[in-house]
Design a protein around this motif. Structure first.
Motif, PDB file in Angstrom:
ATOM      1  N   MET A   1       0.827  -1.174   0.000  1.00  9.24           N
ATOM      2  CA  MET A   1       0.000   0.000   0.000  1.00  9.24           C
ATOM      3  C   MET A   1       0.876   1.243   0.000  1.00  9.24           C
ATOM      4  N   GLU A   2       0.448   2.219  -0.762  1.00  8.69           N
ATOM      5  CA  GLU A   2       1.205   3.463  -0.860  1.00  8.69           C
ATOM      6  C   GLU A   2       0.672   4.480   0.148  1.00  8.69           C
ATOM      7  N   PHE A   3       1.563   5.046   0.935  1.00 11.69           N
ATOM      8  CA  PHE A   3       1.177   6.056   1.907  1.00 11.69           C
ATOM      9  C   PHE A   3       1.347   7.437   1.281  1.00 11.69           C
ATOM     10  N   ASN A   4       0.248   8.130   1.092  1.00  9.56           N
ATOM     11  CA  ASN A   4       0.316   9.502   0.606  1.00  9.56           C
ATOM     12  C   ASN A   4      -0.218  10.427   1.701  1.00  9.56           C
ATOM     13  N   LYS A   5      -0.294  11.700   1.405  1.00 11.56           N
ATOM     14  CA  LYS A   5      -0.697  12.678   2.417  1.00 11.56           C
ATOM     15  C   LYS A   5      -2.113  12.425   2.917  1.00 11.56           C
ATOM     16  N   ALA A   6      -3.024  12.062   2.052  1.00 12.24           N
ATOM     17  CA  ALA A   6      -4.414  11.830   2.451  1.00 12.24           C
ATOM     18  C   ALA A   6      -4.511  10.650   3.422  1.00 12.24           C
ATOM     19  N   VAL A   7      -3.770   9.580   3.143  1.00 12.23           N
ATOM     20  CA  VAL A   7      -3.795   8.404   4.010  1.00 12.23           C
ATOM     21  C   VAL A   7      -3.197   8.738   5.373  1.00 12.23           C
ATOM     22  N   LEU A   8      -2.067   9.411   5.380  1.00 15.40           N
ATOM     23  CA  LEU A   8      -1.418   9.753   6.639  1.00 15.40           C
ATOM     24  C   LEU A   8      -2.256  10.730   7.466  1.00 15.40           C
ATOM     25  N   ASP A   9      -2.899  11.698   6.812  1.00 18.80           N
ATOM     26  CA  ASP A   9      -3.776  12.620   7.543  1.00 18.80           C
ATOM     27  C   ASP A   9      -4.948  11.886   8.170  1.00 18.80           C
ATOM     28  N   CYS A  10      -5.541  10.967   7.421  1.00 17.38           N
ATOM     29  CA  CYS A  10      -6.657  10.176   7.940  1.00 17.38           C
ATOM     30  C   CYS A  10      -6.205   9.316   9.118  1.00 17.38           C
ATOM     31  N   MET A  11      -5.039   8.699   9.000  1.00 21.13           N
ATOM     32  CA  MET A  11      -4.520   7.863  10.074  1.00 21.13           C
ATOM     33  C   MET A  11      -4.233   8.691  11.325  1.00 21.13           C
ATOM     34  N   GLN A  12      -3.696   9.890  11.154  1.00 21.82           N
ATOM     35  CA  GLN A  12      -3.394  10.734  12.308  1.00 21.82           C
ATOM     36  C   GLN A  12      -4.667  11.192  13.009  1.00 21.82           C
ATOM     37  N   ARG A  13      -5.682  11.597  12.242  1.00 18.98           N
ATOM     38  CA  ARG A  13      -6.949  12.008  12.861  1.00 18.98           C
ATOM     39  C   ARG A  13      -7.591  10.839  13.588  1.00 18.98           C
ATOM     40  N   LEU A  14      -7.579   9.668  12.940  1.00 15.31           N
ATOM     41  CA  LEU A  14      -8.185   8.489  13.556  1.00 15.31           C
ATOM     42  C   LEU A  14      -7.413   8.062  14.795  1.00 15.31           C
ATOM     43  N   ARG A  15      -6.118   8.153  14.752  1.00 15.44           N
ATOM     44  CA  ARG A  15      -5.282   7.796  15.902  1.00 15.44           C
ATOM     45  C   ARG A  15      -5.603   8.685  17.102  1.00 15.44           C
ATOM     46  N   ARG A  16      -5.741   9.983  16.849  1.00 14.80           N
ATOM     47  CA  ARG A  16      -6.081  10.909  17.941  1.00 14.80           C
ATOM     48  C   ARG A  16      -7.461  10.612  18.523  1.00 14.80           C
ATOM     49  N   ARG A  17      -8.430  10.352  17.657  1.00 14.05           N
ATOM     50  CA  ARG A  17      -9.788  10.065  18.127  1.00 14.05           C
ATOM     51  C   ARG A  17      -9.828   8.783  18.946  1.00 14.05           C
ATOM     52  N   LEU A  18      -9.114   7.749  18.487  1.00 14.80           N
ATOM     53  CA  LEU A  18      -9.099   6.479  19.216  1.00 14.80           C
ATOM     54  C   LEU A  18      -8.381   6.615  20.554  1.00 14.80           C
ATOM     55  N   ARG A  19      -7.341   7.431  20.582  1.00 16.11           N
ATOM     56  CA  ARG A  19      -6.630   7.646  21.845  1.00 16.11           C
ATOM     57  C   ARG A  19      -7.541   8.365  22.844  1.00 16.11           C
ATOM     58  N   ASP A  20      -8.274   9.376  22.394  1.00 12.63           N
ATOM     59  CA  ASP A  20      -9.172  10.119  23.284  1.00 12.63           C
ATOM     60  C   ASP A  20     -10.391   9.294  23.682  1.00 12.63           C
ATOM     61  N   GLU A  21     -10.918   8.549  22.737  1.00 14.44           N
ATOM     62  CA  GLU A  21     -12.173   7.829  22.958  1.00 14.44           C
ATOM     63  C   GLU A  21     -11.985   6.506  23.696  1.00 14.44           C
TER      64      GLU A  21
END
Length: 93
Positions: A1-21
């Motif tokens: 899988m290729e990691f581009n800016k959209a994928v990394l941004d989505c992963m970072q937002r999801l990571r923050r939400r999962l950490r908080d939630e």
């Protein structure tokens, strides 16, 4: 899988939400980070987190149905203690 800016941004937002939630600590450098995030999204009650999971599933070429299926597993059951090696000794964290 290729990691581009959209994928990394989505992963970072999801990571923050999962950490908080759910108090999950997922590092982007983990080899199974995407799968761990998608599994945690299955247990989430928040619609925004589920939508981010669907978006990540489409980026990673995984079926979005993986994220939309209701799961009976709880986040505590999915989390296993991580084992690290510190000075030659196994350490649970």
């Amino acid at each position: 899988m290729e990691f581009n800016k959209a994928v990394l941004d989505c992963m970072q937002r999801l990571r923050r939400r999962l950490r908080d939630e759910q108090n999950l600590e997922i590092r982007l450098s983990q080899p199974d980070a995407i799968q761990a995030m998608l599994t945690a999204c299955l247990c989430s009650g928040d619609e925004v987190t589920r939508e981010l999971g669907k978006q990540l599933a489409t980026y990673s070429d995984l079926a979005p149905s993986l994220v939309t299926k209701p799961s009976s597993a709880t986040p505590a059951a999915l989390r296993q203690p991580s084992v690290r090696i510190y000075r030659g000794q196994r350490v649970m964290s």
